[in-house]
Design an enzyme around this catalytic site. Structure first.
Site, PDB file in Angstrom:
ATOM      1  N   LYS A 162      -0.911   1.638   4.734  1.00  0.00           N
ATOM      2  CA  LYS A 162      -1.305   0.226   4.825  1.00  0.00           C
ATOM      3  C   LYS A 162      -0.135  -0.519   5.464  1.00  0.00           C
ATOM      4  O   LYS A 162       0.733  -1.063   4.781  1.00  0.00           O
ATOM      5  CB  LYS A 162      -1.633  -0.296   3.420  1.00  0.00           C
ATOM      6  CG  LYS A 162      -2.714  -1.345   3.418  1.00  0.00           C
ATOM      7  CD  LYS A 162      -3.255  -1.592   2.034  1.00  0.00           C
ATOM      8  CE  LYS A 162      -3.837  -2.972   1.897  1.00  0.00           C
ATOM      9  NZ  LYS A 162      -4.971  -3.273   2.771  1.00  0.00           N
TER      10      LYS A 162
HETATM   11  N1  PMP Z   1      -9.726   0.130   4.902  1.00  0.00           N
HETATM   12  C1  PMP Z   1      -8.894  -0.857   5.263  1.00  0.00           C
HETATM   13  C2  PMP Z   1      -8.501  -0.962   6.681  1.00  0.00           C
HETATM   14  C3  PMP Z   1      -8.401  -1.747   4.309  1.00  0.00           C
HETATM   15  O1  PMP Z   1      -7.574  -2.741   4.668  1.00  0.00           O
HETATM   16  C4  PMP Z   1      -8.823  -1.629   2.972  1.00  0.00           C
HETATM   17  C5  PMP Z   1      -8.337  -2.609   1.940  1.00  0.00           C
HETATM   18  N2  PMP Z   1      -7.134  -2.203   1.356  1.00  0.00           N
HETATM   19  C6  PMP Z   1      -9.694  -0.579   2.639  1.00  0.00           C
HETATM   20  C7  PMP Z   1     -10.117   0.283   3.628  1.00  0.00           C
HETATM   21  C8  PMP Z   1     -10.133  -0.363   1.213  1.00  0.00           C
HETATM   22  O2  PMP Z   1      -9.076   0.145   0.442  1.00  0.00           O
HETATM   23  P1  PMP Z   1      -8.968  -0.159  -1.110  1.00  0.00           P
HETATM   24  O3  PMP Z   1     -10.255   0.242  -1.708  1.00  0.00           O
HETATM   25  O4  PMP Z   1      -7.838   0.696  -1.572  1.00  0.00           O
HETATM   26  O5  PMP Z   1      -8.691  -1.602  -1.261  1.00  0.00           O
END
Ligand code: PMP
Length: 283
Positions: free
Chosen positions: A135
């Site tokens: 991220k």
């Molecule tokens: N894909 C992207 C590009 C994201 O930014 C997110 C949000 N964090 C997700 C998927 C979903 O991840 P999570 O369920 O861990 O929030």
């Protein structure tokens, strides 16, 4: 103004939700330790040695939430970034700083029951461009390009294809497709973030609803013949996709499995399901 991360996108972050349970008068942070682990993994990708351990980072998040005295649903944003004020794009020999913000938060996508998505003309970066499993702040320039184009064209969210032209994910969500009682989501080698909501829902679908889940490459065409499509993420939670590029998905309304999964998910995140109480960290 010279802050390295601001200029070069050299930061990593997490997005975590806190859910307030009114009956118990308690705020639960959903899967805090998994989010913190992913933050530290993202930091490793960026050669970032954080001063705080995973345990200490988790403690800092909980301390902040307590200090803010939040008694409503909230969003928590830890951000580790290179704070050096220098000119020069690189990752080594720099000093990371960790900030954490917590604020009240409601819906992220307004039409959570019936989002209209478009397949973006932007592609998700390949793992050899910028690893999507991390991220990384710089990667979100790609999300922002796709999201604004989608919103300004009248859609609610963008679904991006990967370098191979297969479905990857939304600008900030993983994607799930339901067809003939089987659920599928792009596997983790399809340029997707290793979503924590994604992982949680795979468990709930398999173990609680008895629905088979496939993690595999998904073609764009599968979205158009699906019975149900939904997006998942900490911010978006479970967002039903009712239309994609002006075509109705299934009935064109939230599907029965999406609805059922959503009810279970909201019980789980508020600590109402004993078996999954371990995912809810009390503040
Ligand atoms: N894909 C992207 C590009 C994201 O930014 C997110 C949000 N964090 C997700 C998927 C979903 O991840 P999570 O369920 O861990 O929030």
């Amino acid at each position: 103004m010279l802050t390295h991360a601001l200029n070069y996108g050299t930061g990593v972050f997490a997005g975590i939700r806190g859910y307030f349970n009114r009956e118990e008068g308690k705020l639960f942070v959903f899967r805090l330790f998994d989010h913190v682990r992913r933050l530290h993994e993202s930091a490793r990708l960026m050669r970032m040695g954080l001063a705080l351990s995973e345990e200490a980072t988790s403690r800092a998040v909980l301390e902040l939430v307590r200090a803010e005295g939040l008694r409503e649903d909230c969003y928590i944003r830890p951000l580790a970034f290179y704070a050096d004020e220098i000119i020069g794009v690189r990752l080594h020999g720099l000093n990371p700083v960790l900030s954490i913000v917590a604020l009240p938060f409601g819906l992220y996508i307004d039409k959570a029951d019936a989002a209209h998505c478009t397949i973006s003309s932007w592609r998700r970066p390949d793992d050899n461009v910028i690893p999507a499993r991390g991220k990384i702040t710089g990667s979100y320039a790609n999300s922002a390009l796709a999201k604004s184009d989608a919103l300004l064209a009248g859609f609610d969210e963008a679904i991006l294809l990967n370098h191979a032209g297969l479905v990857s994910e939304g600008s900030g969500e993983n994607v799930f497709v339901v067809r003939r009682g089987v659920v599928a989501t792009p596997s983790l080698n399809q340029s997707v973030l290793e979503g924590i909501t994604r992982r949680s829902l795979i468990t709930l679908l398999r173990d609680e609803l008895g629905v088979p889940v496939e993690e595999r490459p998904i073609e764009r065409g599968e979205l158009f013949v699906a019975d149900e499509v939904f997006l998942t993420g900490t911010a978006a939670q479970i967002t039903a996709v009712a239309r994609i590029d002006h075509r109705p998905v299934g009935s064109g309304r939230i599907g029965p499995l999406t609805e059922q999964l959503r009810q279970l998910f909201f019980d789980v995140v508020r600590g109402r399901v004993a078996k999954y109480r371990c995912w809810c960290v009390e503040t």
